[in-house]
Design an enzyme around this catalytic site. Sequence first.
Site, mmCIF file in Angstrom:
data_model
loop_
_atom_site.group_PDB
_atom_site.id
_atom_site.type_symbol
_atom_site.label_atom_id
_atom_site.label_comp_id
_atom_site.label_asym_id
_atom_site.label_seq_id
_atom_site.Cartn_x
_atom_site.Cartn_y
_atom_site.Cartn_z
ATOM 1 N N LYS A 61 9.021 -12.513 47.633
ATOM 2 C CA LYS A 61 10.486 -12.506 47.584
ATOM 3 C C LYS A 61 10.957 -13.935 47.445
ATOM 4 O O LYS A 61 10.266 -14.853 47.887
ATOM 5 C CB LYS A 61 11.065 -11.906 48.881
ATOM 6 C CG LYS A 61 12.494 -11.405 48.738
ATOM 7 C CD LYS A 61 12.528 -9.981 48.239
ATOM 8 C CE LYS A 61 13.919 -9.528 47.895
ATOM 9 N NZ LYS A 61 13.953 -8.080 47.601
ATOM 10 N N ASP A 70 17.873 -8.874 43.059
ATOM 11 C CA ASP A 70 18.200 -8.368 44.400
ATOM 12 C C ASP A 70 19.684 -8.715 44.562
ATOM 13 O O ASP A 70 20.389 -8.872 43.551
ATOM 14 C CB ASP A 70 17.317 -9.029 45.469
ATOM 15 C CG ASP A 70 17.401 -8.330 46.827
ATOM 16 O OD1 ASP A 70 16.753 -7.288 47.005
ATOM 17 O OD2 ASP A 70 18.157 -8.802 47.722
#
Length: 447
Positions: A126, A166
Site C-alpha cells: 500500500k 484508493d
Amino acid sequence: MESKIKEFMKLVKVRNQHEPEFLQAVQEVAETVIPYIASQEIYNGKNILLRMVEPERVLMFRVPWIDDSGEIIVNRGYRIQMNSAIGPYKGGLRFHPTVNLSILKFLAFEQVFKNALTTLPMGGGKGGSDFDPKGKSDGEIMRFCHSFMAELCRHIGANTDVPAGDIGVGAREIGFLFGMYKKMRNEFTGVLTGKGMSWGGSLIRPEATGYGTVYFAQSMLETRGDTLKGKTVTVSGSGNVAQYACEKATQLGAKVVTLSDSSGFIYDEDGIDEQKLAFVMELKNVKRGRINEYVEKYPKAKFFKGKTPWGIKCEVAMPCATQNEVNGEDAKTLLNNGCYVVSEGANMPSRPEAIEAFQGAKILYAPGKASNAGGVATSGLEMSQNSLRINWTRDEVDERLKKIMKDIHDSCIKFGKKDDGYIDYVTGANIAGFVKVADAMLAQGVV
Ligand code: NDP
Ligand code: 2IT
C-alpha cells in the site's frame, strides 16, 4: 490462549507504539489466527505471524511540487512493501491529508490477507501521500502525481510492485502516474492497475469493488435462503466504491437510501435510482462537488450535516467511506433498527466494538478484506490481460469477478463456520488468507 495473544501483541506494540490503526488490524488477526496456529503442528515455533507484521520494506520520500500560485509545496510519499510470498506487492495508493505510516501499514497488512483470498498470485502493499487533492486544479494534481512517480518509479514494476487507486486516487491520477512511469523507465507495462481502457485498463475494474461488495452480501443472504430484493440499504461514502455498490444493489432490486461524504449524509426515502446515481457520478467524478448538492437537485431528500448514515433504518448496511466509521453505538443503533447484513466496501470501517456487537447478535457480517476484495481481484485480472496483451469482454471479467467473490465466500465458510452453524467471516477470512501466505513463506525459508 489469551496470554499467547497478549504476549504477541506486547511485542508488536513495542515496535509500533504510535500506530493505532496498524495495531488494531494486527490485534484482530492475532485473536483469530493465533489459536489456529496453536492447533496446527506445521506452523508451530516458526514465528510466521511475527514475520508477517514486519513489512519487507518501507519507502518514505519527499514529494516537492509547485502550486498554481508558484509556491513550492512539500508532501510526504510512502510505499509499504508488506509481503511478497505469493506474488508481486499489490495494493492501492491513497492521497488524503490523514495519511501516515500507521494508516498505510494497516492497509498494507489487510491487503496481504485480502489478496491471498482472491485466489490470484498477488502479494500485499500500500502507499500514498498526505497530499490533499480537494480543491486542487488539474494542473496541480498532475504536477503532484508526476513528482510522486518520479521517485516511486525506481521501486515498482510489473513483476515487483503494482500500485492502483484508493481514496483520492482514481482514473485521472492513475493516468498522470502512468505517464511519468513510462517516461522515466521507457517501458509500457502493466505497472499500475485502474488504467484507462485505451491504454491497458480492464473493463469492470472501476465497478469491481462496489459490485463485489454487493455480490458478497448476496452470497451471505443466500446462506439464509434470502436475497437483496426489496431490502432497504444504507451506504456511506459517495466515491468509487459507494457509487458502484449503490448501482449493483439497485440493479438487484434493493433500495439504497443514503450516501455520504466527510461533510455529512443524504437520505432519500424514495431510493437513489439509476438516474439519481448518474447525477451523483457527474457531481463527484466530474464537477468534484459535495454530496449536499444532491438535496438541491432532489428537494425531497434530506441532508444531515456532520452525521453518518447509521441512524437510518435498513436491513443491509454497506460502509464504503473509510476506516473506523462505524462505532459501537452505531452498531447498536443499526441492530435495534433491524439491520442484519453488513458488507464492508471500505477497509476496516467497523471499530472492534462494532464487530463484537454484530457478531454477538449473529447477523451476517463481512469484514472488508473479504467483501471488498473484488477491486484488487479485478486488478489481478487487469494484470493477466496486460501480460497476455489482450482485453476480455465486460461479461467475461464480470463472470470471473462473481466466481472469485463466491470462492472467497466459500473460503470464509471453510475456516469460519462454528458448531452452531453461525459463519464467523472474520475468523474465516483471516485464517484462509493466513494459510495461503504462511505455506508459501514456509516453503521459501527464512527470507
Ligand atoms: P474515493 O476517494 O473515491 O471516495 C471516498 C469517499 O469516502 C468519499 O465520499 C469521501 O468523502 C469519503 N471519505 C473519505 N475519507 C473520509 C473520512 N475521513 N470521513 C468521512 N468520509 C470520508 O475512495 P474509494 O471509494 O476508492 O474508497 C473508499 C473506501 O474503500 C476506502 O476505505 C478504501 O480503502 C476502500 N477500498 C477501495 C477500493 C478501490 O478499488 N477503490 C478497493 C477496496 C477498498 P470526501 O470526498 O468528503 O473526502
Ligand atoms: O484496498 C484495496 O484493495 C484497493 N484499494 C485496491 C487495490 C488494487 O490494487 O486494486
